[in-house]
Write a protein that holds these residues in place. Structure first.
Motif, PDB file in Angstrom:
ATOM      1  N   THR A 255       0.858  -1.187   0.000  1.00  0.00           N
ATOM      2  CA  THR A 255       0.000   0.000   0.000  1.00  0.00           C
ATOM      3  C   THR A 255       0.892   1.234   0.000  1.00  0.00           C
ATOM      4  O   THR A 255       1.805   1.343   0.823  1.00  0.00           O
ATOM      5  CB  THR A 255      -0.921  -0.011   1.221  1.00  0.00           C
ATOM      6  OG1 THR A 255      -1.656  -1.242   1.226  1.00  0.00           O
ATOM      7  CG2 THR A 255      -1.909   1.146   1.172  1.00  0.00           C
ATOM      8  N   VAL A 256       0.636   2.134  -0.938  1.00  0.00           N
ATOM      9  CA  VAL A 256       1.495   3.301  -1.104  1.00  0.00           C
ATOM     10  C   VAL A 256       0.671   4.571  -0.905  1.00  0.00           C
ATOM     11  O   VAL A 256      -0.323   4.775  -1.603  1.00  0.00           O
ATOM     12  CB  VAL A 256       2.129   3.320  -2.519  1.00  0.00           C
ATOM     13  CG1 VAL A 256       3.134   4.462  -2.638  1.00  0.00           C
ATOM     14  CG2 VAL A 256       2.782   1.984  -2.834  1.00  0.00           C
ATOM     15  N   PRO A 257       1.064   5.411   0.049  1.00  0.00           N
ATOM     16  CA  PRO A 257       0.366   6.693   0.192  1.00  0.00           C
ATOM     17  C   PRO A 257       0.595   7.562  -1.053  1.00  0.00           C
ATOM     18  O   PRO A 257       1.630   7.432  -1.717  1.00  0.00           O
ATOM     19  CB  PRO A 257       1.018   7.332   1.417  1.00  0.00           C
ATOM     20  CG  PRO A 257       2.001   6.368   1.946  1.00  0.00           C
ATOM     21  CD  PRO A 257       2.193   5.270   0.964  1.00  0.00           C
ATOM     22  N   THR A 258      -0.346   8.418  -1.350  1.00  0.00           N
ATOM     23  CA  THR A 258      -0.198   9.319  -2.493  1.00  0.00           C
ATOM     24  C   THR A 258      -0.156  10.767  -1.994  1.00  0.00           C
ATOM     25  O   THR A 258      -0.582  11.065  -0.879  1.00  0.00           O
ATOM     26  CB  THR A 258      -1.358   9.145  -3.490  1.00  0.00           C
ATOM     27  OG1 THR A 258      -2.593   9.329  -2.797  1.00  0.00           O
ATOM     28  CG2 THR A 258      -1.333   7.757  -4.117  1.00  0.00           C
ATOM     29  N   ALA A 259       0.354  11.653  -2.858  1.00  0.00           N
ATOM     30  CA  ALA A 259       0.559  13.048  -2.457  1.00  0.00           C
ATOM     31  C   ALA A 259      -0.757  13.770  -2.174  1.00  0.00           C
ATOM     32  O   ALA A 259      -0.770  14.802  -1.509  1.00  0.00           O
ATOM     33  CB  ALA A 259       1.359  13.789  -3.530  1.00  0.00           C
ATOM     34  N   ASP A 260      -1.874  13.229  -2.674  1.00  0.00           N
ATOM     35  CA  ASP A 260      -3.169  13.876  -2.409  1.00  0.00           C
ATOM     36  C   ASP A 260      -3.818  13.322  -1.137  1.00  0.00           C
ATOM     37  O   ASP A 260      -4.986  13.587  -0.854  1.00  0.00           O
ATOM     38  CB  ASP A 260      -4.111  13.723  -3.610  1.00  0.00           C
ATOM     39  CG  ASP A 260      -4.394  12.265  -3.949  1.00  0.00           C
ATOM     40  OD1 ASP A 260      -3.968  11.379  -3.171  1.00  0.00           O
ATOM     41  OD2 ASP A 260      -5.049  12.012  -4.975  1.00  0.00           O
ATOM     42  N   GLY A 261      -3.054  12.542  -0.370  1.00  0.00           N
ATOM     43  CA  GLY A 261      -3.574  12.031   0.894  1.00  0.00           C
ATOM     44  C   GLY A 261      -4.274  10.692   0.771  1.00  0.00           C
ATOM     45  O   GLY A 261      -4.786  10.167   1.765  1.00  0.00           O
ATOM     46  N   GLY A 262      -4.321  10.127  -0.428  1.00  0.00           N
ATOM     47  CA  GLY A 262      -4.958   8.831  -0.632  1.00  0.00           C
ATOM     48  C   GLY A 262      -3.966   7.686  -0.524  1.00  0.00           C
ATOM     49  O   GLY A 262      -2.861   7.839   0.012  1.00  0.00           O
ATOM     50  N   ARG A 263      -4.376   6.536  -1.014  1.00  0.00           N
ATOM     51  CA  ARG A 263      -3.522   5.345  -1.016  1.00  0.00           C
ATOM     52  C   ARG A 263      -3.716   4.639  -2.350  1.00  0.00           C
ATOM     53  O   ARG A 263      -4.790   4.702  -2.936  1.00  0.00           O
ATOM     54  CB  ARG A 263      -3.955   4.353   0.063  1.00  0.00           C
ATOM     55  CG  ARG A 263      -3.804   4.803   1.487  1.00  0.00           C
ATOM     56  CD  ARG A 263      -4.391   3.748   2.417  1.00  0.00           C
ATOM     57  NE  ARG A 263      -4.270   4.124   3.825  1.00  0.00           N
ATOM     58  CZ  ARG A 263      -4.780   3.417   4.832  1.00  0.00           C
ATOM     59  NH1 ARG A 263      -5.452   2.293   4.588  1.00  0.00           N
ATOM     60  NH2 ARG A 263      -4.627   3.808   6.079  1.00  0.00           N
ATOM     61  N   ARG A 264      -2.689   3.934  -2.796  1.00  0.00           N
ATOM     62  CA  ARG A 264      -2.835   3.054  -3.955  1.00  0.00           C
ATOM     63  C   ARG A 264      -2.180   1.725  -3.631  1.00  0.00           C
ATOM     64  O   ARG A 264      -1.358   1.645  -2.712  1.00  0.00           O
ATOM     65  CB  ARG A 264      -2.233   3.684  -5.214  1.00  0.00           C
ATOM     66  CG  ARG A 264      -0.741   3.912  -5.146  1.00  0.00           C
ATOM     67  CD  ARG A 264      -0.249   4.794  -6.297  1.00  0.00           C
ATOM     68  NE  ARG A 264       1.182   5.067  -6.139  1.00  0.00           N
ATOM     69  CZ  ARG A 264       2.155   4.348  -6.671  1.00  0.00           C
ATOM     70  NH1 ARG A 264       1.866   3.330  -7.472  1.00  0.00           N
ATOM     71  NH2 ARG A 264       3.420   4.638  -6.457  1.00  0.00           N
ATOM     72  N   GLU A 265      -2.574   0.694  -4.373  1.00  0.00           N
ATOM     73  CA  GLU A 265      -2.050  -0.646  -4.131  1.00  0.00           C
ATOM     74  C   GLU A 265      -1.141  -1.059  -5.281  1.00  0.00           C
ATOM     75  O   GLU A 265      -1.508  -0.883  -6.441  1.00  0.00           O
ATOM     76  CB  GLU A 265      -3.197  -1.663  -4.028  1.00  0.00           C
ATOM     77  CG  GLU A 265      -4.201  -1.374  -2.912  1.00  0.00           C
ATOM     78  CD  GLU A 265      -3.598  -1.500  -1.511  1.00  0.00           C
ATOM     79  OE1 GLU A 265      -2.727  -2.379  -1.311  1.00  0.00           O
ATOM     80  OE2 GLU A 265      -3.997  -0.712  -0.635  1.00  0.00           O
ATOM     81  N   VAL A 266       0.007  -1.600  -4.945  1.00  0.00           N
ATOM     82  CA  VAL A 266       0.936  -2.117  -5.951  1.00  0.00           C
ATOM     83  C   VAL A 266       1.082  -3.615  -5.724  1.00  0.00           C
ATOM     84  O   VAL A 266       1.435  -4.038  -4.620  1.00  0.00           O
ATOM     85  CB  VAL A 266       2.317  -1.438  -5.837  1.00  0.00           C
ATOM     86  CG1 VAL A 266       3.290  -2.037  -6.847  1.00  0.00           C
ATOM     87  CG2 VAL A 266       2.192   0.072  -6.027  1.00  0.00           C
ATOM     88  N   THR A 267       0.749  -4.404  -6.741  1.00  0.00           N
ATOM     89  CA  THR A 267       0.835  -5.862  -6.617  1.00  0.00           C
ATOM     90  C   THR A 267       2.272  -6.303  -6.457  1.00  0.00           C
ATOM     91  O   THR A 267       3.168  -5.825  -7.170  1.00  0.00           O
ATOM     92  CB  THR A 267       0.221  -6.531  -7.865  1.00  0.00           C
ATOM     93  OG1 THR A 267      -1.135  -6.080  -7.969  1.00  0.00           O
ATOM     94  CG2 THR A 267       0.256  -8.039  -7.773  1.00  0.00           C
ATOM     95  N   ILE A 268       2.517  -7.193  -5.488  1.00  0.00           N
ATOM     96  CA  ILE A 268       3.864  -7.728  -5.293  1.00  0.00           C
ATOM     97  C   ILE A 268       4.099  -8.826  -6.314  1.00  0.00           C
ATOM     98  O   ILE A 268       3.355  -9.810  -6.359  1.00  0.00           O
ATOM     99  CB  ILE A 268       4.042  -8.274  -3.860  1.00  0.00           C
ATOM    100  CG1 ILE A 268       3.797  -7.180  -2.831  1.00  0.00           C
ATOM    101  CG2 ILE A 268       5.436  -8.867  -3.684  1.00  0.00           C
ATOM    102  CD1 ILE A 268       3.810  -7.652  -1.383  1.00  0.00           C
ATOM    103  N   GLU A 269       5.116  -8.640  -7.116  1.00  0.00           N
ATOM    104  CA  GLU A 269       5.386  -9.604  -8.208  1.00  0.00           C
ATOM    105  C   GLU A 269       6.421 -10.624  -7.772  1.00  0.00           C
ATOM    106  O   GLU A 269       7.311 -10.310  -7.010  1.00  0.00           O
ATOM    107  CB  GLU A 269       5.869  -8.863  -9.454  1.00  0.00           C
ATOM    108  CG  GLU A 269       4.776  -8.025 -10.055  1.00  0.00           C
ATOM    109  CD  GLU A 269       5.333  -6.968 -11.017  1.00  0.00           C
ATOM    110  OE1 GLU A 269       6.536  -6.993 -11.330  1.00  0.00           O
ATOM    111  OE2 GLU A 269       4.536  -6.108 -11.428  1.00  0.00           O
TER     112      GLU A 269
END
Ligand SMILES: [Zn+2]
Ligand SMILES: [Zn+2]
Length: 269
Positions: A255-269
């Motif tokens: 889970t990666v925080p974003t500069a707009d205060g949100g979060r995004r998910e990056v799949t672990i490969e």
């Protein structure tokens, strides 16, 4: 897969090296896609008399401007402005309000002090013998759970088992403490990090331990990765190894925080 680090430091404290610009440039050169710059939030003179562990309060504006300038100079990388905030519990002597943190998109929650004592400071190691390892471990997790359950503005709980830094392990099985920590963190809706810097210390493993990380995963606590770099050359140290540790603990995404205060998910490969 992309590289992220949401825990980094600079020369804004007297124990870090490199400017914000040098740190972000090093991250971009290493192929990092998201970096959070998270300098130590100012402590009082009582806790940091020589301004060694934290940034001076008078420099916060300069720090925010430096991160903004680095963001403008490096559009190829997402730069998040953050800070690392000490949980001091009943010993809190700063007059903090949520407005003080409105400029920060990421606030790391850290327990470096237990009952006014910086237990991870090599210069104050003697107290480990006085208090005893088992008692310190129990007290550390008690304070950690207080921190995570508090109304402090923490978005990510940093190095969750920092208490193991010197390699002093308890005589009892810490699993019940791990379960309590994971439940408290899930209930509070906060994230944790895998902090790769643990490999450099006597404990010789990242924070948190595999069993604690697995407990966070089972509890549904989102997890990100921070290198806790205190110099530009360490900005990306251990990130891929941290992803492997997460996968072994059961995580499928970072889970990666974003500069707009949100979060995004990056799949672990
Ligand atoms: Zn820390
Ligand atoms: Zn740190």
């Amino acid at each position: 897969m992309e590289l992220v680090t949401t825990h980094t430091h600079t020369c804004f404290t007297n124990h870090g090296e490199g400017t914000v610009g040098e740190l972000v440039a090093a991250a971009a050169a290493a192929g990092v896609s998201t970096i959070a710059v998270t300098e130590h939030y100012p402590l009082s003179d009582a806790f940091d008399p020589v301004r060694y562990v934290s940034m001076g309060a008078e420099r916060v504006g300069e720090y925010l401007a430096a991160v903004e300038a680095a963001r403008a100079a490096h559009p190829e990388i997402e730069v998040i402005v953050g800070c690392e905030l000490d949980w001091l519990g009943d010993d809190e002597d700063r007059d903090l309000s949520h407005e003080d943190f409105s400029s920060f998109q990421v606030v790391l929650g850290s327990v470096h002090f237990v009952d006014h004592w910086p237990f991870d400071d090599p210069a104050q190691r003697d107290r480990w013998d006085e208090v005893g390892v088992d008692a310190i471990w129990r007290r550390y997790f008690e304070v950690w759970c207080e921190a995570v359950s508090s109304d402090a503005p923490f978005t990510i709980m940093a190095h969750p088992d920092l208490v193991k830094k010197f390699g002093f392990m308890p005589s009892f099985d810490p699993q019940p403490l791990y379960e309590q920590a994971a439940e408290a963190c899930a209930a509070a809706g906060r994230m944790v990090e895998v902090n790769t810097s643990g490999l450099q210390y006597a404990c010789k493993e990242m924070f948190p331990a595999p069993a604690l990380l697995a407990a966070f995963c089972r509890a549904g606590v989102p997890c990100t990765v921070g290198t806790d770099a205190h110099a530009p050359e360490h900005v990306a140290r251990g990130i891929e190894q941290a992803y492997r540790l997460m996968a072994q603990a059961g995580y499928r995404t970072v889970t990666v925080p974003t500069a707009d205060g949100g979060r995004r998910e990056v799949t672990i490969e």
